[in-house]
Design an enzyme around this catalytic site. Structure first.
Site, short mmCIF file in Angstrom:
data_model
loop_
_atom_site.label_atom_id
_atom_site.label_comp_id
_atom_site.label_asym_id
_atom_site.label_seq_id
_atom_site.Cartn_x
_atom_site.Cartn_y
_atom_site.Cartn_z
N LYS A 19 0.84 -1.21 0.00
CA LYS A 19 0.00 0.00 0.00
C LYS A 19 0.87 1.25 0.00
O LYS A 19 0.65 2.17 -0.78
CB LYS A 19 -0.93 0.00 1.21
CG LYS A 19 -1.64 1.33 1.41
CD LYS A 19 -2.34 1.42 2.73
CE LYS A 19 -2.84 2.84 3.00
NZ LYS A 19 -3.62 3.43 1.92
N LYS A 112 -17.58 -6.18 -6.88
CA LYS A 112 -17.15 -7.14 -5.87
C LYS A 112 -16.84 -8.51 -6.47
O LYS A 112 -17.55 -9.00 -7.35
CB LYS A 112 -18.23 -7.29 -4.79
CG LYS A 112 -18.57 -6.00 -4.06
CD LYS A 112 -17.47 -5.54 -3.15
CE LYS A 112 -17.85 -4.25 -2.42
NZ LYS A 112 -18.90 -4.44 -1.43
N ILE A 430 -21.96 11.54 0.10
CA ILE A 430 -22.27 10.25 0.70
C ILE A 430 -21.92 10.20 2.18
O ILE A 430 -22.46 9.40 2.93
CB ILE A 430 -21.55 9.13 -0.07
CG1 ILE A 430 -21.95 9.17 -1.56
CG2 ILE A 430 -21.86 7.77 0.50
CD1 ILE A 430 -23.45 9.13 -1.79
N SER A 432 -18.33 10.90 4.08
CA SER A 432 -17.00 11.28 4.53
C SER A 432 -16.40 12.35 3.62
O SER A 432 -16.71 12.42 2.43
CB SER A 432 -16.08 10.06 4.57
OG SER A 432 -15.96 9.48 3.28
N HIS A 640 -27.07 3.98 1.22
CA HIS A 640 -26.10 4.08 0.13
C HIS A 640 -25.59 2.69 -0.22
O HIS A 640 -25.31 1.88 0.66
CB HIS A 640 -24.93 4.98 0.52
CG HIS A 640 -23.80 4.93 -0.47
ND1 HIS A 640 -23.93 5.43 -1.74
CD2 HIS A 640 -22.54 4.44 -0.38
CE1 HIS A 640 -22.79 5.24 -2.39
NE2 HIS A 640 -21.94 4.63 -1.59
N GLU A 664 -23.74 3.85 -6.70
CA GLU A 664 -22.65 4.02 -7.67
C GLU A 664 -23.22 3.86 -9.06
O GLU A 664 -23.93 2.90 -9.34
CB GLU A 664 -21.56 2.97 -7.40
CG GLU A 664 -20.40 3.02 -8.37
CD GLU A 664 -20.64 2.24 -9.64
OE1 GLU A 664 -20.16 2.70 -10.69
OE2 GLU A 664 -21.29 1.19 -9.60
N HIS A 693 -13.38 7.03 -6.91
CA HIS A 693 -12.24 6.13 -6.78
C HIS A 693 -11.17 6.41 -7.84
O HIS A 693 -10.16 5.72 -7.90
CB HIS A 693 -12.70 4.67 -6.86
CG HIS A 693 -13.50 4.25 -5.67
ND1 HIS A 693 -14.85 4.47 -5.58
CD2 HIS A 693 -13.14 3.66 -4.50
CE1 HIS A 693 -15.28 4.00 -4.41
NE2 HIS A 693 -14.26 3.51 -3.74
#
Length: 757
Positions: A19, A112, A430, A432, A640, A664, A693
């Protein structure tokens, strides 16, 4: 002799080295060569660790800089034309562009991976698609391990699963029709692996545990009629469920080995042994999806029966699936309570369990490990920490009336129009907002004790106030408080609920460089005290505009945690729902007029087999409704959902009965809205018009076009305008630029609607 095998190892590193390297590379602080060196170092450490653990069959090509499905797309040269990589070797930079987008080219869709919280990049199949071997990564990584003295079994994603996961951007194109065109490339890879010295290759076809169409069955038979004889021996890997009615098909494919997920479907071993086969059987006896220590005695009984009936030299002991889905090493968790530690196993410990079982089947001494396993099992079952009679009694007392709002949506909509005077096409986000370096630093300082509680609270209040001011300046209609006090949308709530425990380094990959640290649900769940009310009340005191209360829903908390395996998941979910219900009631009591209960994982939990879905959807929907239903008509409930295929659960989504659902939609070019329109979805919808994203800032024309497309399906009085997801991972400059454009797009549509009246 029985062998110990592994199907895949976590990529991120014990301390999220991957990461950090990826983030540094994307920020321009780490060169491509330095990134490659960091990745090579991780691979070397992982191979050596597996070898040291006693694993006989070690995978290669299970490592990825971003996503293994994307790696397969690169291997096949299936790069969409907008990324302009035709005729070239597909390098990591092209893969990053495909996954994250560029200023000129929107990213590929992401969704997913089966029923997990891992996200993959969806292959795009075009009419007349040309394929070529454009990335020899499987061969290169096999040779890389060979040079380190580790003989590996390379891993490939199977051609039928890859095609089945793909999407066509044009009508009349069937992604499955690509299988004959890509088989020659798979054959080339297998031949190169054989020439490099590979004797086995693992080909993953998890599609085999789903309900297959006749075309998919024919494609599998055709593919393995060629690949089963093209090079090294093939271990066909199935996981995330049982073969069920595909058992005969799988046993009939001309491959040398078959991997079975015996955690999800232990009964299939008996059916396979009864059917008879000459294949090597890989027994997935150690749970690759959860963190609880294995019952070695029970697993050994199954393995011993298989060895007796099938022959010890024709079985392998393995995890149920790749260990990608669990944290790396329990030994890093020094702060976990001793009794809880004894109940757990992460990737390194699961490898030890695999090796122990293999040794036992070979007749080697493993008595001490079995005694420890039996002791941990008994201690966990007897622990007083697990069960709370009051929680169980409350869950048992839930009635049908607890699952319903007082009025139907159309009546609630009128009441909400009075309590929340909003314009047409109201804008919101949404939840944050950017978790900047300053926010992360303050959190770390507070955790270390160098910033006291009062100082940390003052910092968070200043960030929240600044966020409210930014939203007002941008012209957003419904605000959020920004969630600066929250580390993660599930972990934050778990830390405030009974029955949860937390790790320090228990990270797993979600997508790319995005990692999550799932809580551990080990016991009955309840809410000792309010969790978000003070922050919601504070944020609302700063503005006249409505501020949403932000909660994570019960199904998502369940799905994104490591869940106890000693009671039905439905019961644990109901307990969580009751805790969230209490929070919803307290938020309304504090004057919050809109409450968002996020359920992005609702589709993720859907069983892979259609016959099992009705039962899941029943308790999952009931859990959401139980959490959402204690409020008055004038209180608006939002939810959401993102990055899942919702087409096949639309009736369940409607049954949730949320006043507003945000979804989305931008990466799929509003494709999902067609389904909402076809089923006549009755409530309000906010389709995302900004893919958060990706680091790109979409132009006004792009957002306006997406919004106009949505307005063709959703009536104006029920259409909201928002991004695809939360903005935690983005930076303020791109957030403000994109939200300014989003508001402008909404205002433009609003003006058109007013002019048309």
């Amino acid at each position: 002799m029985a062998k110990a095998a592994n199907l895949g190892f976590p990529r991120i590193g014990a301390r999220r080295e991957l990461k950090r390297a990826l983030d540094a590379h994307w920020a321009g602080r780490l060169s491509a060569a330095e990134l490659a060196a960091e990745a090579a170092g991780l691979r070397a450490r992982h191979w050596q660790a597996q070898k040291a653990a006693g694993i006989d069959v070690i995978p290669s090509n299970d490592f990825s800089l971003y996503d293994h499905v994307l790696d397969t797309t690169a291997m096949l040269g299936a790069v969409p034309a907008r990324f302009d990589a035709a005729g070239e070797r597909v390098n990591p930079e092209t893969c990053f562009a495909m996954a994250r987008g560029t200023a000129e080219a929107p990213a590929m869709e992401m969704t997913k991976w089966f029923d997990t919280n891992y996200h993959y990049i969806v292959p795009e199949i075009a009419h007349g698609q040309q394929f070529q071997l454009a990335s020899p990564k499987p061969v290169e990584e096999f040779l890389e391990a060979q040079a380190l003295g580790v003989h590996t079994r390379p891993v490939l994603l199977g051609p039928v699963t890859w095609a089945a996961l793909g999407k066509a951007r044009e009508t009349g194109v069937d992604p499955l029709a690509a299988v004959p065109a890509i088989l020659p490339i798979y054959e080339q890879v297998l031949l190169r692996l054989a020439a490099a010295g590979a004797d086995w290759v693992q080909i993953d076809e998890p599609i085999l545990v789903t309900d297959l169409s006749d075309d998919q069955r024919r494609a599998l038979a055709s593919a393995y009629g060629r690949l089963g004889r093209a090079g090294p021996k093939v271990m066909l890997a199935t996981y995330f469920g049982g073969l069920g009615d595909n058992l005969a098909l799988a046993l009939g494919l001309p491959v040398a080995g078959l991997h079975l997920d015996l955690v999800r479907d232990p009964a299939q071993l008996g059916r396979v042994l009864a059917a008879g086969t000459d294949k090597v059987l890989s027994l997935g006896l150690i749970d690759g999806r959860n963190v609880w220590r294995a019952d070695l005695s029970a697993a050994h009984a199954m393995a011993e029966a298989a060895a007796r009936l099938h022959g010890g030299d024709r079985i392998e002991i393995a995890p149920s699936c790749s260990l990608l889905h669990v944290p790396v090493d329990l030994d890093a968790e020094e702060t976990l309570e001793a009794d809880l530690r004894e109940w757990l196993a992460f990737a390194h410990q699961k490898l030890a369990e695999v090796a122990t079982l293999a040794r036992a089947i070979r007749g080697e001494d493993a008595a001490e490990a079995f005694r420890a396993s039996d002791s941990a099992k008994a201690a966990r079952a007897a622990s007083r920490r697990i069960h709370d009679p009051a929680v169980a009694a409350r869950a048992a007392g839930v009635t049908a009336a607890d699952l319903c709002r007082a009025s139907v949506f159309c009546d609630r909509q009128h009441a909400q129009a009075e309590s929340l005077p909003l314009p047409l096409f109201p804008t919101t986000t949404i939840g944050s907002f950017p978790q900047t370096a300053e926010v992360r630093h303050a959190r770390a300082e507070h955790r270390r004790g160098t910033l006291d509680d009062a100082g940390y609270e003052a910092f968070l209040k200043a960030e929240t106030a600044a966020c409210i001011r930014r939203q007002e300046a941008l012209g957003l209609d419904m605000l959020v408080h920004g969630e600066f006090e929250r580390n993660d949308m599930v972990e934050y709530f778990g830390e405030r609920l009974a029955g949860f425990a937390f790790t320090r380094m228990g990270w797993v990959q979600s997508y790319g460089s995005r990692c999550v640290k799932p809580p551990l649900i080990f016991g009955d769940v309840s809410r000792p005290e309010p969790m978000t009310v003070d922050w919601a009340r504070f944020a609302q005191s700063l503005t006249e505009r409505p501020v949403k209360g932000m909660l994570t829903g019960p199904v998502t908390i369940l799905q994104w945690s490591f869940v106890r395996d000693d009671q039905p998941r439905s019961e644990t979910c109901r307990q969580i729902a009751l805790a969230i219900r209490d929070e919803v009631a307290d938020l309304e009591g504090a004057g919050v007029r809109a409450i968002q209960i996020d359920e992005p994982a609702l589709r993720e939990g859907l069983p892979l087999r259609r016959a099992e879905r009705e039962a899941y959807l029943s308790w999952a929907v009931d859990s959401f409704r139980l959490a959402a239903s204690p409020v008055r008509d004038e209180t608006q409930i939002h939810t959401h959902m993102c990055y899942s295929e919702f087409n096949d659960i639309m009736p369940a989504i409607a049954t949730l009965d949320a006043d507003v659902i945000s979804i989305e939609a931008s990466r799929s070019d509003m494709e999902l809205l067609r389904v909402f329109g076809e089923v006549g979805y009755p409530n309000a919808i906010g389709p995302g018009i900004w893919d958060i994203h990706s680091p790109r800032v979409p132009p006004l024309a792009e957002m306006t076009a997406l919004l106009a497309r949505a307005a063709e399906v959703i009536p104006a009085e029920r259409l909201w305008v928002n991004p695809d997801c939360g903005l935690k991972t983005r930076g303020w400059p791109e957030v403000e630029a994109s939200l300014k454009t989003l508001v402008a797009a909404a205002q433009g549509l609003r003006q058109q609607a007013l002019a048309a009246e």
